[in-house]
Write a protein that holds these residues in place. Structure first.
Motif, mmCIF file in Angstrom:
data_model
loop_
_atom_site.group_PDB
_atom_site.id
_atom_site.type_symbol
_atom_site.label_atom_id
_atom_site.label_comp_id
_atom_site.label_asym_id
_atom_site.label_seq_id
_atom_site.Cartn_x
_atom_site.Cartn_y
_atom_site.Cartn_z
ATOM 1 N N LEU A 402 0.770 -1.190 -0.158
ATOM 2 C CA LEU A 402 -0.030 0.110 -0.130
ATOM 3 C C LEU A 402 0.824 1.327 0.092
ATOM 4 C CD1 LEU A 402 -2.323 -1.169 2.871
ATOM 5 C CD2 LEU A 402 -2.725 -1.527 0.479
ATOM 6 N N ASN A 403 0.290 2.378 0.144
ATOM 7 C CA ASN A 403 1.334 3.444 0.518
ATOM 8 C C ASN A 403 0.554 4.597 1.123
ATOM 9 O OD1 ASN A 403 -0.274 5.623 -1.495
ATOM 10 N ND2 ASN A 403 0.441 4.264 -3.375
ATOM 11 N N PRO A 430 -2.200 2.115 -9.794
ATOM 12 C CA PRO A 430 -3.393 1.021 -9.842
ATOM 13 C C PRO A 430 -3.228 -0.210 -8.736
ATOM 14 C CG PRO A 430 -2.053 0.708 -11.773
ATOM 15 C CD PRO A 430 -1.673 2.142 -10.860
ATOM 16 N N LYS A 431 -1.900 -0.632 -8.483
ATOM 17 C CA LYS A 431 -1.754 -1.645 -7.704
ATOM 18 C C LYS A 431 -2.114 -1.348 -6.360
ATOM 19 C CE LYS A 431 1.725 -5.401 -6.911
ATOM 20 N NZ LYS A 431 2.882 -5.996 -6.955
ATOM 21 N N ALA A 432 -1.724 -0.189 -5.837
ATOM 22 C CA ALA A 432 -1.920 0.197 -4.391
ATOM 23 C C ALA A 432 -3.396 0.560 -4.372
ATOM 24 C CB ALA A 432 -1.119 1.428 -4.005
ATOM 25 N N ARG A 433 -3.833 0.828 -5.256
ATOM 26 C CA ARG A 433 -5.402 1.276 -5.181
ATOM 27 C C ARG A 433 -6.377 -0.095 -4.995
ATOM 28 N NH1 ARG A 433 -9.280 2.448 -9.681
ATOM 29 N NH2 ARG A 433 -11.150 2.808 -8.960
ATOM 30 N N LEU A 434 -5.926 -1.182 -5.965
ATOM 31 C CA LEU A 434 -6.560 -2.427 -5.879
ATOM 32 C C LEU A 434 -6.578 -2.867 -4.469
ATOM 33 C CD1 LEU A 434 -7.782 -4.891 -7.223
ATOM 34 C CD2 LEU A 434 -5.435 -5.626 -7.871
ATOM 35 N N THR A 435 -5.169 -2.932 -3.951
ATOM 36 C CA THR A 435 -5.235 -3.570 -2.581
ATOM 37 C C THR A 435 -5.703 -2.663 -1.505
ATOM 38 O OG1 THR A 435 -2.648 -4.034 -3.551
ATOM 39 C CG2 THR A 435 -3.171 -4.437 -1.279
ATOM 40 N N THR A 436 -5.916 -1.531 -1.504
ATOM 41 C CA THR A 436 -6.375 -0.679 -0.564
ATOM 42 C C THR A 436 -8.096 -0.950 -0.666
ATOM 43 O OG1 THR A 436 -4.866 0.803 -0.993
ATOM 44 C CG2 THR A 436 -6.832 1.708 0.211
ATOM 45 N N ILE A 437 -8.561 -1.031 -1.817
ATOM 46 C CA ILE A 437 -9.893 -1.373 -2.024
ATOM 47 C C ILE A 437 -10.315 -2.703 -1.323
ATOM 48 C CG2 ILE A 437 -11.666 -2.032 -3.703
ATOM 49 C CD1 ILE A 437 -10.592 0.311 -5.295
#
Ligand SMILES: Nc1nc2c(ncn2[C@@H]2O[C@H](COP(=O)(O)OP(=O)(O)O)[C@@H](O)[C@H]2O)c(=O)[nH]1
Ligand SMILES: [Mg+2]
Lengths: 725, 76
Positions: A402-403, A430-437
């Motif tokens: 995440l960030n 997009p990767k961090a967004r996916l994981t956060t969701i």
């Protein structure tokens, strides 16, 4: 209404010219877009990707134009989907319409870097004009720009604007209108021999390999972005790579490294064009430096961060409460008003009151939190604090993929996952967004609280005291987070094959936010939620209503009534009788039967059929469990988590059959198991719907099944271990 | 003296020599202004030591140490 709008704009798009706003993030594209279109805008997704497509109608005298607010980007490197969309639109790929005119929105304080994108886009040969935005801030920073010279050097009209105040917008409109009839183009960079040659080789090579034809602009993307998602339709990656490698070798021969060569050459090109255009009076007055000294201070900065986040969270958690109660009350009033009118049609009565009205209420009830959260997000973004906040806490999240920007979405998910998932849009990676969701639904939202309070208040507090109860409540709020972060790490390390992007943040200048922008953002998000996710949530709630209502065979009620009538020793009030009938109907409903059928699945967790039905019926919305429990235990649906009757019944509930006959159902391991199950399970149709909306249905399904499985495993493990003692 | 950007202390200033990374990432950093020949100054560290914040051409940019490590610099 929105669908009508879209149909209209699709039809008219055949005739009227398409104008696109292009620029770096944070330059004022959206502000300008709002100024130009007013509220005549439409939000949709680009086909196949969840990148937001904002289009609107721009009226110029008697001419209508379609205006597109493209996602902000620094260059055409197509790593993220946002950037790919920009490249796809500008290249007219995938059936997207190629704009007839580009309006480059540039931040006057940072002209050179902003124009790098324009310089790249020059290759596309689309007519262009420039909106020199944030002139006010530039002036304050001591930067003077010779607009006439700028226009002359770049060969396109330049309009000074201050989007936040609407200054220059009329000039921009007439510049757009002129440019459509009298187009001008940005000067193209003169590439060194070897790069031009490399492009040609690629262009012919791609054709020979059977790919789509590529323009020189697209060939440049292939040349400079080794892992670009722009693939030009070629499956033979090895052959392509050979050509690219050969060209890279030539670039090295120029004394440049292939990675930075493109930017270096563009900057050289821009420097020669910008000669004499920008004068900065003395050293730039950097207003943000002294503020940063406090806000980014090790101690004070951290402290202020937590205070700010506390205020955001409290507002979500507390301010939203009364509004949500109001919506509940209104829903109740609507039901109370309509219910008697349909007295003679019990099915319709229940469908409208229990299914539709409560479904609509169940959608609207999320609005206060969404609006409040986006109020704060806009405020934090517009003042420039959001980037600083991300900087402060990035380290806490970077280890698991995440960030720093994940903080606000995850924090707000503690109030409710819906606004949290929506807030993940602020993550551009997009990767961090996916994981956060995917992690957001693990945070213990306020809808789980009643379950914890009921069970802790019934079983833990009386037996182990208030102190233990407090700790139990804390632990329940912590367990989701404690599992989510390692899961994020696992997901990122082993399953997600998307390349991580560097987390590079531009620290924007501090700005005074405008209410207009903030309200627009709230309105936009709220409307979008109601129209897009709302319909799905409503459908869910009607389906569940059906499953709980039908088949509703009248003989069930008949039997209970005659049983009591024939047995005069048990006297029972009319209400209590109705509650029994309601309970029997639930037991006989499709969901009740299903609950009994799948009870063996929950057997290893120690759940009886009543708990199982309660758990199943709370899949659309977990807070429903209390009412369902009320019905199942013959108390009616009006109980709440503080209900003494419900607590007493739960405490004395015993197994009526099976090997544990006569033993209490709610032992400590079962109670903890239920709570952990609720903490980890995705019992929220609205969250599934919003994830499907923000990502896609595959991820929503994945999230649902993986969380449910995890919840089941945890409940089983707890019960099985607990049994040993 | 050659070093990488992440090894500089707060207040240190240096000249960028090169970015050693795959094209896309290097391209992105170069776009944001990390190009050979430019001066970069480390302005502060985040409370947990990572990311770092640098000044490049009057622009304040924060990046993680993992990325800063890819930027080779030369201290005058
Ligand atoms: N001072 C000033 N601020 C502006 C101007 N235009 C936009 N902003 C602010 O810049 C920020 C980013 O604007 P936005 O429209 O969201 O930019 P986008 O990312 O390009 O869509 C917001 O806080 C705006 O209020 C302007 O002309 N002057
Ligand atoms: Mg925008």
């Amino acid at each position: 209404m929105a669908t009508m709008d879209s149909r209209k704009s699709q039809k008219s798009s055949e005739q009227c010219p398409l104008v696109a706003l292009v620029g770096n993030p944070n330059t004022g594209k959206s502000t300008l877009f709002n100024r130009l279109t007013g509220l005549r805008q439409h939000i949709a997704n680009y086909p196949g990707v969840t990148v937001e497509k904002k289009s609107g109608l721009l009226r110029l005298g008697n001419q209508d134009l379609d205006l597109l607010d493209l996602p902000g980007c620094y260059n055409l490197t197509a790593v993220s989907r946002d950037e790919r969309v920009v490249m796809d639109v500008l290249g007219g790929r995938h059936g997207l319409r190629r704009p007839d005119l580009l309006v480059f929105v540039v931040d006057a304080s940072n002209l050179k870097r902003n124009l790098l994108l324009a310089s790249q886009c020059a290759e596309l040969g689309i007519p262009a004009i420039m909106a020199l935005n944030q002139c006010d801030a530039a002036k304050r920073n001591g930067i003077q720009i010779d607009t006439a010279l700028l226009a002359k050097q770049f060969g396109i009209p330049v309009v000074e604007t201050v989007a936040t105040r609407g200054r220059g917008v009329d000039d921009l409109k007439s510049a757009i209108s002129n440019a459509l009839s009298n187009p001008s183009f940005l000067p193209r960079i003169h590439w060194p021999e070897c790069i031009a040659k490399g492009c040609q080789v690629l262009q012919t090579g791609v054709k020979d390999l059977g790919g789509d034809g590529v323009t020189q602009a697209e060939a440049l993307r292939v040349l400079f972005d080794s892992d670009s998602v722009f693939t030009c339709g070629i499956s033979d990656k090895i052959c392509l790579k050979k050509m690219v490698d050969a060209a890279h070798q030539d670039i090295r021969g120029l004394g440049l490294s292939p990675g930075s060569a493109e930017a270096v050459l563009h900057y050289r090109h821009l420097e020669s064009l910008l000669k004499g255009v920008v004068t900065s009076t003395g050293p730039i007055a950097r207003s943000h430096e002294s503020i940063d000294a406090i806000l980014l201070h090790r101690v004070w900065g951290t402290l202020i961060f937590f205070v700010v986040m506390y205020v955001v969270f409290q507002s979500l958690y507390s301010w939203a409460g009364p509004l949500m109660d109001l919506i509940d009350t209104l829903t109740g009033m609507a039901q109370g008003f309509i219910s008697p009118l349909l007295e003679n049609m019990p099915v319709l009565q229940s469908l409208i009151c229990g299914g539709i009205i409560s479904g609509v209420g169940g959608v609207l009830v999320f609005l206060p939190q969404i609006l409040i959260l986006f109020f704060f997000i806009s405020l934090l973004e517009d003042t420039g604090y959001m980037a600083r906040a991300a900087f402060l806490v990035d380290k806490l999240f970077s280890w698991c993929g995440l960030n720093g920007r994940s903080f606000v979405p995850l924090l707000s998910s503690y109030a409710c996952a819906i606004p949290g998932v929506m807030a993940a849009r602020t993550l551009s990676d997009p990767k961090a967004r996916l994981t956060t969701i995917l992690m957001a639904p693990f945070m213990s939202c306020s809808a789980r609280l009643p379950v914890y309070i009921l069970l802790i208040g019934t079983f833990i507090e009386p037996r182990y005291g208030a102190f233990a109860a407090g700790w139990a409540l804390f632990a329940m709020h912590f367990i989701g987070l404690a599992l989510a972060l390692p899961l994020a790490w696992l997901l990122n390390t082993f399953f997600l094959k998307i390349k991580p992007q560097p987390f590079i943040l531009e620290m924007p200048d501090y700005r005074v936010p405008t209410l207009r922008n903030i309200f627009h953002r709230m309105w936009e998000r709220g409307r979008e939620f109601v129209l897009r996710a709302g319909t799905v949530i409503l459908a869910f709630s009607i389906i569940i209503w059906c499953l709980l209502y039908f088949p509703r065979n009248p003989s069930v009620a008949e039997k209970i009534r005659t049983d009591f009538a024939s047995n005069p020793t048990t006297s029972i009030s009319k209400d209590a009788l109705e509650h029994r009938i309601e309970s029997a109907y639930i037991e006989q409903s499709y969901l009740g039967r299903f609950g009994k059928a799948v009870q063996p699945v929950f057997e290893p967790a120690g759940f009886d059929w009543k708990i199982t039905v309660g758990v199943l019926s709370s899949f659309p919305a977990r807070e429903v469990i209390i009412a369902t429990m009320g019905i199942i235990y013959n108390l009616g649906a009006d109980v709440d988590e503080g209900s003494e009757d419900l607590r007493t019944i739960l405490q004395s509930e015993k197994w009526t059959s099976g090997p544990r006959m006569g033993q209490p159902v709610y032992t400590l391991p079962v109670v903890i198991g239920i709570m952990v199950f609720f903490a980890l399970c995705m019992q929220c149709g609205a969250t599934v719907a919003i994830i499907a909306r923000e990502l896609d249905w595959r991820w929503a399904t994945f999230s649902f099944f993986s969380m449910t499985t995890l919840a089941w495993i945890s409940a089983v493990v707890i019960y099985q271990i607990g049994k040993l003692f | 003296m050659s070093a990488t950007l992440d090894s500089l202390n707060v207040g240190d200033s240096a000249e960028i020599v090169d970015i050693s990374s795959d094209c896309t990432r290097a391209g992105r950093m170069a776009t944001l202004g990390f190009i050979p020949g430019r001066r970069v100054t480390v302005t502060r560290l985040a409370p947990l030591g990572d990311p770092i914040s640098v000044d490049i051409g009057g622009q304040e940019i924060s990046l993680r140490r993992a990325e800063a490590r890819l930027i080779q610099v030369k201290q005058a």
